[in-house]
Design an enzyme around this catalytic site. Structure first.
Site, PDB file in Angstrom:
ATOM      1  N   ILE A  46     -54.836 -36.601  27.049  1.00  0.00           N
ATOM      2  CA  ILE A  46     -54.011 -37.195  26.015  1.00  0.00           C
ATOM      3  C   ILE A  46     -52.632 -36.530  25.974  1.00  0.00           C
ATOM      4  CG2 ILE A  46     -55.946 -37.844  24.561  1.00  0.00           C
ATOM      5  CD1 ILE A  46     -55.373 -35.387  22.787  1.00  0.00           C
ATOM      6  N   ASN A  47     -51.670 -37.311  25.576  1.00  0.00           N
ATOM      7  CA  ASN A  47     -50.400 -36.732  25.189  1.00  0.00           C
ATOM      8  C   ASN A  47     -50.612 -36.069  23.816  1.00  0.00           C
ATOM      9  OD1 ASN A  47     -47.557 -36.201  25.043  1.00  0.00           O
ATOM     10  ND2 ASN A  47     -47.272 -37.925  26.438  1.00  0.00           N
ATOM     11  N   THR A  48     -49.553 -35.624  23.201  1.00  0.00           N
ATOM     12  CA  THR A  48     -49.699 -34.858  21.959  1.00  0.00           C
ATOM     13  C   THR A  48     -49.967 -35.751  20.742  1.00  0.00           C
ATOM     14  OG1 THR A  48     -47.312 -34.935  21.737  1.00  0.00           O
ATOM     15  CG2 THR A  48     -48.240 -32.965  22.739  1.00  0.00           C
ATOM     16  N   ALA A  80     -40.955 -30.613  20.005  1.00  0.00           N
ATOM     17  CA  ALA A  80     -40.098 -31.793  19.966  1.00  0.00           C
ATOM     18  C   ALA A  80     -38.923 -31.483  20.887  1.00  0.00           C
ATOM     19  CB  ALA A  80     -39.631 -32.092  18.544  1.00  0.00           C
ATOM     20  N   CYS A  98     -42.791 -42.095  25.041  1.00  0.00           N
ATOM     21  CA  CYS A  98     -41.377 -41.966  24.684  1.00  0.00           C
ATOM     22  C   CYS A  98     -41.053 -43.004  23.614  1.00  0.00           C
ATOM     23  CB  CYS A  98     -40.475 -42.250  25.880  1.00  0.00           C
ATOM     24  SG  CYS A  98     -40.946 -41.422  27.388  1.00  0.00           S
ATOM     25  N   GLY A 102     -55.442 -29.230  25.363  1.00  0.00           N
ATOM     26  CA  GLY A 102     -56.087 -28.009  24.904  1.00  0.00           C
ATOM     27  C   GLY A 102     -56.917 -27.272  25.924  1.00  0.00           C
ATOM     28  N   LYS A 126     -42.131 -31.915  34.732  1.00  0.00           N
ATOM     29  CA  LYS A 126     -41.555 -32.323  33.446  1.00  0.00           C
ATOM     30  C   LYS A 126     -41.034 -33.751  33.560  1.00  0.00           C
ATOM     31  CE  LYS A 126     -39.345 -32.028  29.449  1.00  0.00           C
ATOM     32  NZ  LYS A 126     -40.191 -32.155  28.247  1.00  0.00           N
ATOM     33  N   GLY A 127     -41.153 -34.524  32.496  1.00  0.00           N
ATOM     34  CA  GLY A 127     -40.678 -35.903  32.520  1.00  0.00           C
ATOM     35  C   GLY A 127     -39.237 -36.025  32.974  1.00  0.00           C
ATOM     36  N   GLY A 185     -52.040 -27.315  30.047  1.00  0.00           N
ATOM     37  CA  GLY A 185     -50.725 -27.424  29.450  1.00  0.00           C
ATOM     38  C   GLY A 185     -50.320 -26.211  28.642  1.00  0.00           C
TER      39      GLY A 185
HETATM   40  C1  LIG Z   1     -43.412 -28.158  25.463  1.00  0.00           C
HETATM   41  C2  LIG Z   1     -44.084 -29.425  25.910  1.00  0.00           C
HETATM   42  C3  LIG Z   1     -43.384 -30.384  26.617  1.00  0.00           C
HETATM   43  C4  LIG Z   1     -43.995 -31.552  27.022  1.00  0.00           C
HETATM   44  N1  LIG Z   1     -43.292 -32.468  27.749  1.00  0.00           N
HETATM   45  C5  LIG Z   1     -43.931 -33.598  28.211  1.00  0.00           C
HETATM   46  C6  LIG Z   1     -43.249 -34.520  29.060  1.00  0.00           C
HETATM   47  O1  LIG Z   1     -42.088 -34.325  29.425  1.00  0.00           O
HETATM   48  N2  LIG Z   1     -43.926 -35.630  29.469  1.00  0.00           N
HETATM   49  C7  LIG Z   1     -45.227 -35.856  29.105  1.00  0.00           C
HETATM   50  O2  LIG Z   1     -45.798 -36.863  29.506  1.00  0.00           O
HETATM   51  N3  LIG Z   1     -45.896 -34.982  28.325  1.00  0.00           N
HETATM   52  C8  LIG Z   1     -45.285 -33.857  27.874  1.00  0.00           C
HETATM   53  N4  LIG Z   1     -45.977 -32.961  27.102  1.00  0.00           N
HETATM   54  C9  LIG Z   1     -47.396 -33.226  26.779  1.00  0.00           C
HETATM   55  C10 LIG Z   1     -48.325 -32.479  27.741  1.00  0.00           C
HETATM   56  O3  LIG Z   1     -48.112 -32.881  29.050  1.00  0.00           O
HETATM   57  C11 LIG Z   1     -49.793 -32.694  27.359  1.00  0.00           C
HETATM   58  O4  LIG Z   1     -50.092 -34.067  27.440  1.00  0.00           O
HETATM   59  C12 LIG Z   1     -50.123 -32.214  25.968  1.00  0.00           C
HETATM   60  O5  LIG Z   1     -49.397 -31.041  25.673  1.00  0.00           O
HETATM   61  C13 LIG Z   1     -51.608 -31.924  25.777  1.00  0.00           C
HETATM   62  O6  LIG Z   1     -52.070 -30.923  26.657  1.00  0.00           O
HETATM   63  P1  LIG Z   1     -52.155 -29.360  26.248  1.00  0.00           P
HETATM   64  O7  LIG Z   1     -52.850 -29.300  24.928  1.00  0.00           O
HETATM   65  O8  LIG Z   1     -52.937 -28.722  27.339  1.00  0.00           O
HETATM   66  O9  LIG Z   1     -50.769 -28.847  26.175  1.00  0.00           O
HETATM   67  C14 LIG Z   1     -45.360 -31.781  26.700  1.00  0.00           C
HETATM   68  C15 LIG Z   1     -46.069 -30.806  25.981  1.00  0.00           C
HETATM   69  C16 LIG Z   1     -45.463 -29.635  25.588  1.00  0.00           C
HETATM   70  C17 LIG Z   1     -46.259 -28.620  24.831  1.00  0.00           C
END
Ligand SMILES: Cc1cc2nc3c(=O)[nH]c(=O)nc-3n(C[C@H](O)[C@H](O)[C@H](O)COP(=O)(O)O)c2cc1C
Ligand SMILES: Cc1cc2nc3c(=O)[nH]c(=O)nc-3n(C[C@H](O)[C@H](O)[C@H](O)COP(=O)(O)OP(=O)(O)OC[C@H]3O[C@@H](n4cnc5c(N)ncnc54)[C@H](O)[C@@H]3O)c2cc1C
Ligand SMILES: Cc1cc2nc3c(=O)[nH]c(=O)nc-3n(C[C@H](O)[C@H](O)[C@H](O)COP(=O)(O)OP(=O)(O)OC[C@H]3O[C@@H](n4cnc5c(N)ncnc54)[C@H](O)[C@@H]3O)c2cc1C
Ligand SMILES: Cc1cc2nc3c(=O)[nH]c(=O)nc-3n(C[C@H](O)[C@H](O)[C@H](O)COP(=O)(O)O)c2cc1C
Ligand code: FES
Ligand code: FES
Lengths: 303, 259, 303, 259
Positions: free
Chosen positions: A192-194, A72, A131, A245, A47-48, A266
């Site tokens: 990708i991030n979200t 969020a 961020c 995903g 986690k970040g 993730g």
């Molecule tokens: C609950 C949650 C918390 C996340 N916290 C972080 C974070 O702290 N730092 C970060 O770079 N990405 C964070 N992400 C983004 C994920 O690392 C990832 O990039 C994103 O969810 C896409 O992958 P996924 O569809 O497999 O979840 C978070 C995602 C989720 C769902």
């Protein structure tokens, strides 16, 4: 026929298989270790973490969406001190690489955090530039190429470990962002991030998340992630950690064929806590069944 | 230890007014489960990614786990469509459960906060009273509770018992002579009710264990989706936040900030 | 209590209810008229039409994704002549408004198409600026604010009907794009078009779409669409047609609460050909049940 | 006229090797259905948005519609998990169906291209021969076809009938004296087989009606997802493209460009 090679290398760091977990979906591995043998993952991405503890956003922090979710969390984290004392030693007990995800509210905070990690026994740094930049009025570092390039350079200079820049998908051109961080000296890219999303409860006429907007993740965004990995892979030479995903080995292989060197699982961890090892096992099976000797032969193989 | 597994449903029932019960068989889960803990129920429909946390209502023995839930959305609707013999994927037991203090227990349950108190009352051993709050006279689980102790009923519309919440009923009982001396309160219910319980115990110098609800993603303490605010810095989080799924769902009312 | 008002107005054109269909998912209404009483829709939005017939992309053109789909039809269309002769007269038989979706390979083609529509008996023009700009090497008009503003102005000048600009979501700032087309004189905005995605078949190691990339649509993208509608609504004063993943009345109401004046039902038509009227009916029911006298009271009501 | 409706499954069967049959009851649909038409089958799982087009294999009477399909992915897997009494959502009948020309019909079916030919053979009335191509000796529907005319079997691995495709079997039969004079070919099967049929008929001056497959989104002619290339400009599209779902799935082989 189990002599297939699943090892990949990211910026000189060898992962026993191309599967890690996406930052923020796996804590620091502690809670998931009840469901997953961490030794079977190529790496654990934490986690970040920031220099100081962050309290994060008010609740509700999560909401379900079709084949996905919004979050969020607001990067709640206990700060680098606790992280170094508690989480790094825990993870070091396992035969897996450690990728530390770093966040900050300003460039200086990023750099300070990277510096604090210099002496830590961790393998890779993943810099989350999604961020909000508090100093610049909340825009994210990750959407302006020049800013991303500069923060990459500064992190690179401060870091002892290789630096992976984690890109936001909320941009017009992911190729441009990828090139910017490569030019800044990044050793790798993760994406990708979200995607930024919103949900409204029509009964209560309120936002589903206290923060109004949140990050969309899960299978819903997988096609966008595959496309961006493909575009980034064709724009830069540094290795890519693909995510977005991934829930099955097939999803992971799509990313790898599109150009990712390794992948992160993730949101799928929330539906199946063992998703990450299932993906790793499934990749090995695919290699065996398709008589592919080396996973590296698949990286970017679909052009 | 919690595990995720596909289990077989052994019983389902429609308790009326959108409330359903579902019993499944999982000896290893039932063995370690404690009152106040919950299970994550996963939807079969792949479009619904997140678990549905449902409290353990009763451990009827023989490795069975009984859930009682209200249909509020697509996930619980899917669940209500299940039949004995069908499978469901669950993970549990999760969370900390209610602590036993060897004191007289006064149970306060509102709506679907009622179910988790049943197994508690069964196990806690010390003659207790249960204050159960319903929306109307469409009650559920009333007979189950009556087996184990006194029951005080309230309803939002006054169609059964005291008109008002469980707090109204409790205050009425106290003014009618019901003693809270040496008692510990155990509560589960909607947010406003829990705020009321917290205020009541603070005003009366009592201890209350309250079970909180929050939107969850992992249910196992990893995602930080489900936090509640705490009065003091929490050991795990390093901030004034605790995880409802892992540090809770049961908290000493004094420790949490419900404002 | 059926005296609720569902009428909305887009650039002076009154729709009997706030529901239309998303361009390209409904043809020109002909095929769907077997399943839907077109009289019950606020408007029908037609498949994109260009000056000349376009053959579109090779197949496969569509692929399923989690809670969504990818398409790369490539804007196949019979050209404006056939459209004016066949489709407009068909639609005019119904008591519904006609929104004509326009595409082109160059600014001149857009303008020419708009001009050809000047004498046509249609109500609104929706200009799809997500088409690839052949002259500018394939970039889409819809991702560069200056280009979008210019094409808006030129269409506006050429048009007799109000002009709605349809925005691409593949941009860093939808607010900036919205402002650009507003500055160009747009009478309204419609969003979102599809998110660019990709799918790879890991068995055959080929792209699922012959075109490699395609547009992601369906419930998967709804949270992104709601967020963008919200951001656009807070950036401009002109009305917004909201779309992206709407499958139920709830989804539509989310969009309206976020700031859309009316909504389009797209991919959902493929799962349920009557989805559009079900959404319209559901909105009316919601108004009745929540004692909301006028749909207009809901537009942008969640802030 | 096509309609979308929830129907009840009256029969299911596992025909082996991943091939399943499913019969449902829908009198209004069955009444207007013709051989060569198909139905859209919708998944219950909400994550799967698009319909699965499945050909009508047989109209067994009594308002029943019989489908025979291979499990290839998540949608057909969901379908194979259904039981008699369960519901499914379908839309149909769709497409144009095979034209009847009052001539001798020679049927060519490969793999899951075999099912749609059954009702055709039943209805076409003129003594016909069916060339059926399988992967191996795991055949299906063979007995059904034998009821209506001569059957020539081929298999990819030669474990039953002629080794090769239906074209191999047809050529073999012709060289053994089977006459194609005055015959029309009706074919359904994988792309390479249909190319073979087109080439064969062109070389032999015959007419063939071939049923094409393409990825679909709407199935009703609106989205332009499912086009095939045509030799001439198509009236509806204005370009050299026809919609497989609406203008087809059956085309005169001469009209389509399979290159
Ligand atoms: C609950 C949650 C918390 C996340 N916290 C972080 C974070 O702290 N730092 C970060 O770079 N990405 C964070 N992400 C983004 C994920 O690392 C990832 O990039 C994103 O969810 C896409 O992958 P996924 O569809 O497999 O979840 C978070 C995602 C989720 C769902
Ligand atoms: C620890 C805990 C114990 C619970 N025990 C019970 C119980 O015993 N009986 C019972 O009827 N209900 C209980 N709930 C509430 C129950 O989790 C929700 O009613 C249920 O998740 C709704 O799912 P849905 O798909 O029907 O609703 P939807 O609104 O469609 O669900 C969408 C998403 O929101 C989440 N969600 C919706 N409502 C709630 C809620 N109130 N709390 C947490 N998440 C929610 C869902 O899990 C899902 O992720 C409990 C909640 C928690 C946190
Ligand atoms: C007109 C027509 C008639 C058909 N008739 C039959 C039949 O009688 N029996 C039979 O077994 N199969 C038939 N098919 C093929 C059948 O539609 C696919 O096998 C089925 O859609 C696969 O769905 P899935 O979810 O299992 O596979 P997945 O691969 O998971 O499906 C993903 C998506 O691709 C589509 N798709 C996958 N394969 C095909 C295909 N071959 N053709 C078109 N779309 C596909 C699906 O519909 C879905 O949208 C027919 C196809 C067409 C176009
Ligand atoms: C098959 C298909 C064809 C489309 N064709 C067009 C088009 O011609 N012009 C256009 O502006 N948008 C087109 N779109 C985009 C839709 O109008 C809509 O913006 C998008 O699909 C999001 O809405 P939805 O998720 O409800 O489908 C098309 C979408 C699909 C799925
Ligand atoms: S739900 Fe993930 S920490 Fe509680
Ligand atoms: S599938 Fe839509 S036109 Fe054929």
């Amino acid at each position: 026929m189990s002599q297939v090679n699943t090892e990949v290398s990211i910026a000189g760091v060898t992962l026993k298989n191309p599967v890690t977990v996406a930052s923020g979906t796996f804590g620091s591995g502690q809670e998931f270790s009840a469901f997953v043998d961490l030794n079977r993952l190529g790496a654990v991405t934490t986690k970040g973490v920031a220099v100081e503890p962050w309290a994060g956003n008010p609740t509700p922090r999560v909401a379900e969406t079709p084949s996905g979710m919004l979050n969020a969390i607001g990067l709640q984290n206990p700060g680098i001190d606790t992280f170094l004392k508690r989480d790094v030693p825990f993870l070091r007990k396992f035969d897996t690489k450690i990728i530390v995800n770093v966040c900050g509210h300003s460039e200086d905070e990023y750099v300070e955090c990277v510096r604090r990690l210099a002496d830590a026994d961790v393998d890779l740094l993943e810099i989350n530039i999604s961020c909000p930049n508090v100093k610049a009025g909340g825009i994210t570092f990750g959407t302006v190429p020049e800013v991303a390039q500069r923060i990459t350079r500064r992190c690179r200079e401060a870091a002892r470990q290789p630096v992976i820049m984690k890109l936001s998908p909320n941009v017009t051109s992911i190729a441009e962002m990828a090139k910017a961080v490569e030019a800044g000296g990044a050793d790798g890219i993760s994406l990708i991030n979200t995607l930024t999303g919103m949900k409204i409860n029509v009964r209560t006429r309120t936002f589903a998340l206290a923060n109004k907007t949140g990050g969309l993740s899960g299978p819903a965004i997988h096609p966008v992630a595959v496309r961006m990995v493909y575009e980034a892979a064709h724009a830069v030479k540094i290795p890519i950690i693909g995510m977005g995903g991934i829930a099955t080995a097939e999803d992971a292989l799509e990313m790898i064929l599109a150009g990712a060197t390794c992948v992160s699982v993730g949101t799928a961890n929330f539906r199946d806590p063992a998703a990450s090892v299932r993906v790793a096992d499934g990749i090995r099976e695919y290699l065996e069944q398709t008589h592919t000797a080396d996973i590296k032969d698949l990286i970017g193989a679909v052009k | 230890m919690a595990l995720q597994t596909r289990v077989k449903i052994t019983k389902t029932a429609d308790l009326g007014e959108g409330i359903f019960e579902l019993v499944f068989s999982c000896p290893v889960m039932a063995e370690s489960a404690r009152p106040g803990q919950f299970v994550n129920v996963y939807c079969d429909d792949a479009s619904r990614m997140l678990p549905r946390p449902i409290s353990i209502c009763e451990l009827p023995g023989d490795g069975q786990i009984r859930l009682v839930y209200r249909v509020v959305g697509a996930g619980t609707k899917e669940l209500a469509g299940k039949h004995p013999g069908d499978g469901i994927t669950v993970l549990g037991p999760l969370g900390n459960g209610y602590p036993f203090e060897g004191k007289r227990a006064v149970l306060l349950g509102g709506g679907v906060g009622i179910p988790p108190l049943l197994e508690l009352e069964k196990q806690i051993g010390i003659p207790a009273a249960a204050f159960l709050g319903y929306r109307s006279d469409k009650t559920f689980l009333l007979d189950d509770f009556r087996k184990y102790g006194a029951v005080y009923v309230s309803s939002d519309d006054g169609s059964i018992g005291v008109k008002g919440t469980v707090i109204t009923a409790l205050e009425r009982a106290v003014s009618d002579g019901f003693s809270l001396e040496g008692a510990v309160l155990y509560a589960c219910g909607p947010g406003p009710m829990l705020k009321g319980v917290k205020a009541f115990t603070e005003n009366n110098g009592l201890t209350a264990y309250i079970s909180l609800e929050e939107r969850m993603a992992c249910g196992i303490g990893a995602c930080l989706g489900c936090v509640c605010k705490t009065m003091e810095v929490n050991g795990h989080s390093g901030v004034k936040n605790a995880r409802v799924c892992k540090d809770g769902p049961v908290f000493d009312a004094r420790e949490v900030d419900l404002s």
